[in-house]
Design a protein around this motif. Structure first.
Motif, mmCIF file in Angstrom:
data_model
loop_
_atom_site.group_PDB
_atom_site.id
_atom_site.type_symbol
_atom_site.label_atom_id
_atom_site.label_comp_id
_atom_site.label_asym_id
_atom_site.label_seq_id
_atom_site.Cartn_x
_atom_site.Cartn_y
_atom_site.Cartn_z
ATOM 1 N N HIS A 99 38.935 31.335 80.399
ATOM 2 C CA HIS A 99 38.993 32.786 80.235
ATOM 3 C C HIS A 99 39.600 33.122 78.887
ATOM 4 O O HIS A 99 40.666 32.610 78.528
ATOM 5 C CB HIS A 99 39.842 33.414 81.344
ATOM 6 C CG HIS A 99 40.099 34.873 81.148
ATOM 7 N ND1 HIS A 99 41.355 35.390 80.903
ATOM 8 C CD2 HIS A 99 39.251 35.930 81.125
ATOM 9 C CE1 HIS A 99 41.271 36.700 80.759
ATOM 10 N NE2 HIS A 99 40.010 37.057 80.891
ATOM 11 N N MET B 278 34.358 32.945 80.091
ATOM 12 C CA MET B 278 34.586 34.311 80.541
ATOM 13 C C MET B 278 35.342 35.120 79.495
ATOM 14 O O MET B 278 36.370 34.672 78.982
ATOM 15 C CB MET B 278 35.406 34.299 81.842
ATOM 16 C CG MET B 278 34.857 33.405 82.935
ATOM 17 S SD MET B 278 35.981 33.253 84.353
ATOM 18 C CE MET B 278 35.952 34.928 84.980
ATOM 19 N N ASN B 279 34.840 36.314 79.182
ATOM 20 C CA ASN B 279 35.570 37.250 78.320
ATOM 21 C C ASN B 279 36.078 36.559 77.055
ATOM 22 O O ASN B 279 37.246 36.644 76.707
ATOM 23 C CB ASN B 279 36.754 37.859 79.074
ATOM 24 C CG ASN B 279 36.375 38.491 80.390
ATOM 25 O OD1 ASN B 279 36.478 37.851 81.435
ATOM 26 N ND2 ASN B 279 35.940 39.733 80.369
ATOM 27 N N MET C 233 30.225 34.975 81.211
ATOM 28 C CA MET C 233 30.584 36.123 82.029
ATOM 29 C C MET C 233 31.468 37.072 81.235
ATOM 30 O O MET C 233 32.356 36.639 80.507
ATOM 31 C CB MET C 233 31.350 35.671 83.281
ATOM 32 C CG MET C 233 30.620 34.683 84.156
ATOM 33 S SD MET C 233 31.636 34.155 85.575
ATOM 34 C CE MET C 233 31.742 35.691 86.469
ATOM 35 N N SER C 234 31.213 38.358 81.398
ATOM 36 C CA SER C 234 32.095 39.356 80.797
ATOM 37 C C SER C 234 32.026 40.638 81.606
ATOM 38 O O SER C 234 31.005 40.930 82.246
ATOM 39 C CB SER C 234 31.702 39.646 79.348
ATOM 40 O OG SER C 234 32.656 40.512 78.732
ATOM 41 N N GLY C 235 33.118 41.390 81.578
ATOM 42 C CA GLY C 235 33.143 42.664 82.270
ATOM 43 C C GLY C 235 32.337 43.720 81.521
ATOM 44 O O GLY C 235 32.318 43.743 80.287
ATOM 45 N N GLU D 96 26.182 36.575 83.121
ATOM 46 C CA GLU D 96 26.531 37.355 84.306
ATOM 47 C C GLU D 96 27.423 38.517 83.897
ATOM 48 O O GLU D 96 28.465 38.326 83.263
ATOM 49 C CB GLU D 96 27.273 36.474 85.314
ATOM 50 C CG GLU D 96 27.636 37.167 86.602
ATOM 51 C CD GLU D 96 26.484 37.292 87.580
ATOM 52 O OE1 GLU D 96 26.541 38.178 88.455
ATOM 53 O OE2 GLU D 96 25.523 36.498 87.476
ATOM 54 N N VAL E 169 30.013 41.401 84.936
ATOM 55 C CA VAL E 169 30.967 41.706 86.004
ATOM 56 C C VAL E 169 31.188 43.214 85.991
ATOM 57 O O VAL E 169 31.907 43.751 85.131
ATOM 58 C CB VAL E 169 32.293 40.942 85.810
ATOM 59 C CG1 VAL E 169 33.218 41.190 87.005
ATOM 60 C CG2 VAL E 169 32.036 39.449 85.622
ATOM 61 N N ALA F 135 38.852 40.182 83.656
ATOM 62 C CA ALA F 135 37.947 40.108 84.805
ATOM 63 C C ALA F 135 38.453 39.215 85.930
ATOM 64 O O ALA F 135 38.261 39.552 87.105
ATOM 65 C CB ALA F 135 36.563 39.661 84.350
ATOM 66 N N PRO F 136 39.105 38.056 85.664
ATOM 67 C CA PRO F 136 39.586 37.253 86.792
ATOM 68 C C PRO F 136 40.604 37.982 87.669
ATOM 69 O O PRO F 136 40.731 37.673 88.858
ATOM 70 C CB PRO F 136 40.222 36.038 86.107
ATOM 71 C CG PRO F 136 39.543 35.939 84.788
ATOM 72 C CD PRO F 136 39.312 37.364 84.377
ATOM 73 N N CYS G 279 33.665 37.501 90.378
ATOM 74 C CA CYS G 279 33.665 36.338 89.486
ATOM 75 C C CYS G 279 33.456 35.053 90.277
ATOM 76 O O CYS G 279 32.649 34.197 89.907
ATOM 77 C CB CYS G 279 34.979 36.270 88.705
ATOM 78 S SG CYS G 279 35.205 37.584 87.485
ATOM 79 N N ILE H 158 30.372 32.356 90.006
ATOM 80 C CA ILE H 158 30.625 30.969 89.605
ATOM 81 C C ILE H 158 30.138 29.990 90.664
ATOM 82 O O ILE H 158 29.402 29.039 90.371
ATOM 83 C CB ILE H 158 32.118 30.760 89.319
ATOM 84 C CG1 ILE H 158 32.543 31.539 88.075
ATOM 85 C CG2 ILE H 158 32.424 29.271 89.136
ATOM 86 C CD1 ILE H 158 34.048 31.596 87.867
#
Length: 239
Positions: free
Chosen positions: A65, A89-90, A181-183, A207, A209, A216-217, A224, A228
């Motif tokens: 992340h 992620m992010n 992945m990102s918000g 993906e 979010v 995001a986590p 999330c 995953i």
């Protein structure tokens, strides 16, 4: 690949710690051994990647992340055969941008002179979706995590980010599958940056979010996790 089930390595971001993964460890542990790396004392992303690789054995699924995503990229650079999948992620991939170093160092100076509490509120406000501010319990949890950092730990992490390698060329050489992945509300590492990264990787999925910011986590752990675990299962990486 061999028949050994990959271990799952979780890498937190700047001013964060293992609490980033509090909602992830239980569900992921049902899929394999889970390791949460401590990046609080780092001063170099390549060195952090080397240390994490040395602390684990065998094949790996690496989930990173924010700053942890950049460490994950360095792990893929150093040990491509061991990285069987990446979840980024992010995060980002480019080197230092114009004016970035001074902005980051201004935060370091403030933390050193007044303590991490001097930067905690503004830093968090820039990382979250607007709706997250109304969740008092989540805000208190994230603030407590930030305040567990020390000014010197923060300074080391900032040094590592300022001196970070540019990963542009690396993206095209990543042989394992990658989930980006990102918000949708991430203003720091926006979704379109992740779409750009995904377009550069031979085997990548993006993906979004919904409603989450850069954290995001914390902001959307169930979404999330679902993304995953579903992706890993479709790729045959977990039972």
């Amino acid at each position: 690949m061999n028949n050994t089930r990959p271990a799952i390595v979780l890498l937190h971001g700047l001013l964060c710690d293992a609490d980033t993964w509090a909602d992830f460890i239980g569900p992921l542990s049902r899929l394999g051994h889970v390791m949460t790396a401590n990046l609080s004392g780092i001063g170099s992303l390549p060195e952090a990647a080397r240390d994490v690789l040395a602390s684990a054995t065998g094949p790996l699924i690496v989930v990173g992340h924010s700053m942890g995503g950049r460490v994950a990229l360095e792990m893929a650079r150093q040990a491509p055969a061991r990285c069987h999948a990446l979840v980024l992620m992010n995060t980002g991939y480019q080197g230092l941008s114009e004016g970035e170093a001074e902005k980051r160092m201004a935060l370091v100076r403030a933390a050193r002179s007044e303590g991490v509490q001097a930067i905690a509120k503004d830093w968090l406000d820039g990382m979250i979706a607007p709706r997250t501010r109304s969740d008092a319990a989540l805000m208190a949890r994230m603030r407590a995590m930030v305040l567990r950092s020390t000014p010197e730990s923060f300074a080391g992490q900032i040094r590592a980010l300022i001196e970070r390698p540019d990963a542009t060329d690396l993206l095209g050489r990543i042989a394992c599958p990658v989930l980006f992945m990102s918000g949708t509300e991430d203003r720091w590492s926006p979704l379109d940056r992740h779409a750009d990264m995904a377009s550069r990787v031979p085997d990548a999925v993006l993906e979004a979010v919904e409603g989450a910011g850069h954290m995001a986590p914390f902001e959307a752990p169930e979404a999330c996790l679902s993304a995953i675990i579903g992706w890993l299962a479709r790729r045959g990486l977990v039972a």
